[in-house]
Design an enzyme around this catalytic site. Structure first.
Site, short mmCIF file in Angstrom:
data_model
loop_
_atom_site.label_atom_id
_atom_site.label_comp_id
_atom_site.label_asym_id
_atom_site.label_seq_id
_atom_site.Cartn_x
_atom_site.Cartn_y
_atom_site.Cartn_z
N LYS A 202 33.29 6.70 17.09
CA LYS A 202 33.94 8.00 17.14
C LYS A 202 34.45 8.23 18.56
O LYS A 202 33.68 8.23 19.52
CB LYS A 202 32.96 9.09 16.74
CG LYS A 202 33.56 10.48 16.85
CD LYS A 202 32.69 11.54 16.21
CE LYS A 202 33.30 12.90 16.42
NZ LYS A 202 32.47 13.96 15.82
N LYS A 256 36.83 6.75 13.70
CA LYS A 256 37.41 8.08 13.74
C LYS A 256 37.98 8.37 15.12
O LYS A 256 37.29 8.09 16.09
CB LYS A 256 36.29 9.08 13.41
CG LYS A 256 36.70 10.52 13.46
CD LYS A 256 35.51 11.38 13.16
CE LYS A 256 35.92 12.82 13.34
NZ LYS A 256 34.81 13.67 13.55
C1 PBG Z 1 31.55 17.35 14.74
C2 PBG Z 1 32.74 16.76 14.09
C3 PBG Z 1 34.07 16.77 14.54
C4 PBG Z 1 34.83 16.24 13.50
C5 PBG Z 1 33.96 15.89 12.46
N1 PBG Z 1 32.66 16.21 12.85
C6 PBG Z 1 34.70 17.31 15.78
C7 PBG Z 1 34.25 16.88 17.09
O1 PBG Z 1 33.54 15.89 17.27
O2 PBG Z 1 34.62 17.59 18.04
C8 PBG Z 1 36.33 16.12 13.51
C9 PBG Z 1 37.01 16.08 12.17
C10 PBG Z 1 38.46 16.37 12.20
O3 PBG Z 1 39.09 16.53 13.27
O4 PBG Z 1 39.04 16.45 11.10
N2 PBG Z 1 30.78 16.56 15.52
#
Ligand code: PBG
Length: 334
Positions: A202, A256
């Site tokens: 991520k 992601k």
């Molecule tokens: C929370 C999380 C996030 C997303 C999914 N879980 C945001 C972040 O890490 O700031 C992003 C999903 C999206 O942008 O569609 N930890």
């Protein structure tokens, strides 16, 4: 050119593009409804569907409306929903207790959906940000996002979600050691069949902006998430993270964001061969949907093309806000 390819004119690659029928026979990858996970946003209330300005077409749903969405998903053949909460301001604290409350929005929604649509798989998100007064995924002490204390809280969150009936847990926090700690706790608690889909690779991405609006974390976030989410410049590190999470007991892994990171999807799939997912995140959705709504892009075509790209890059499935719209375009796979 490999030796198997005869020279022109014996080889005319256009022969297999001549008609829709021939193209279909020669097609290498397919996109099916069974590949999709539909992320939805929850809020308190009854019969509420509240628009999210930066994600046109996506709404925060009260639990009763989320149950209707689950019915729709099941009818369309979408295998899973992923639930995200918009937590009211008075329940966001520095200590984040709401995150592991049996009665929080997500856990109530899991129970309500499972009571009425038991067949749909429910995925959750595990991170403290929707419950944290400062918008971070972990506890903040003296300006540092602390790892080990956060992991203890994440384990409590995982157990509460598994107790509520979640099928797939999605740790999105990027703390070290959380997969092993959750897996051990799940085994001890008798939740040995609950799967973990780890957000392993991520990235610290600006493409999450609209999501942070959706869960109400945008204005609260102090600083950035670069000490725990990955540097977008790195690829080898993604492979180490996936290897580590698999070794700790993750069943499936995720990359992601999605479209800007298809190279990572391909490398993860080739190296590990495990169920590999990508998240077409909120900013990707906003870009496409913004252009679609302006008439600049053909919606049906770009939705399918953008999702097919994930399949071509080796993904087994995709989390996408387009899930119900794409599902209506595709024949159900089961
Ligand atoms: C929370 C999380 C996030 C997303 C999914 N879980 C945001 C972040 O890490 O700031 C992003 C999903 C999206 O942008 O569609 N930890």
């Amino acid at each position: 050119m490999p030796a198997t390819l005869a020279a022109y004119p014996a080889t005319r690659l256009r022969r297999l593009r001549r008609s829709a029928q021939i193209r279909s026979l020669a097609q290498e990858n397919t996109l099916a409804v069974g590949d999709l996970i539909w992320p939805i946003f929850l809020r308190d209330g009854y019969d509420v569907a509240e628009p999210i300005a930066s994600m046109p077409g996506v709404e925060r749903l009260s639990i009763d409306r989320a149950v209707r969405a689950a019915e729709e998903a099941a009818t369309l053949g979408i295998p899973a929903l992923c639930l995200f909460p918009y937590t009211d301001a008075d329940r966001r604290t520095e200590t984040c207790e709401e995150a592991w409350s049996d009665e929080n929005l997500v856990n109530r929604a899991i129970r309500a959906i499972k009571a009425e649509v038991p067949e749909i798989a429910i995925m959750t998100d595990i991170a403290l940000d929707p419950y944290n007064a400062n918008g971070h995924d972990g506890f903040v002490k003296d300006g540092i996002i602390v790892n080990d204390e956060t992991v203890e809280a994440l384990v409590k969150m995982a157990l509460a979600q598994a107790d509520a009936g979640a099928d797939i847990l999605g740790p999105s926090d990027m703390m070290d050691g959380r997969i092993g700690a959750m897996r051990a706790a799940l085994e001890t608690a008798g939740h040995q069949d609950v799967a973990i889909l780890s957000y392993s690779a991520k990235y610290a991405s600006a493409f999450y902006g609209p999501f942070r609006d959706a869960v109400g974390a945008s204005g609260r976030l102090v600083g950035d998430k670069k000490t725990y989410q990955m540097n977008p410049a790195n690829a080898e590190e993604a492979l180490r993270l996936v290897e580590r999470d698999l070794a700790e007991g993750a069943d499936m892994v995720m990359v992601k964001p999605g479209m800007p990171y298809l190279d990572i999807c391909r490398r993860v799939r080739d190296r590990f061969g495990v169920p590999t997912f990508a998240y077409q995140v909120s900013g990707e959705y906003a870009m496409l949907e913004g252009a679609i709504r302006n008439g600049w892009l053909d919606g049906d075509k770009v939705m399918v093309e953008s999702l097919m790209a994930f399949k071509r890059a080796g993904c087994h499935g995709i989390l996408t806000y387009f899930a119900p719209r794409v599902a209506r375009l595709l024949a159900p796979s089961f």
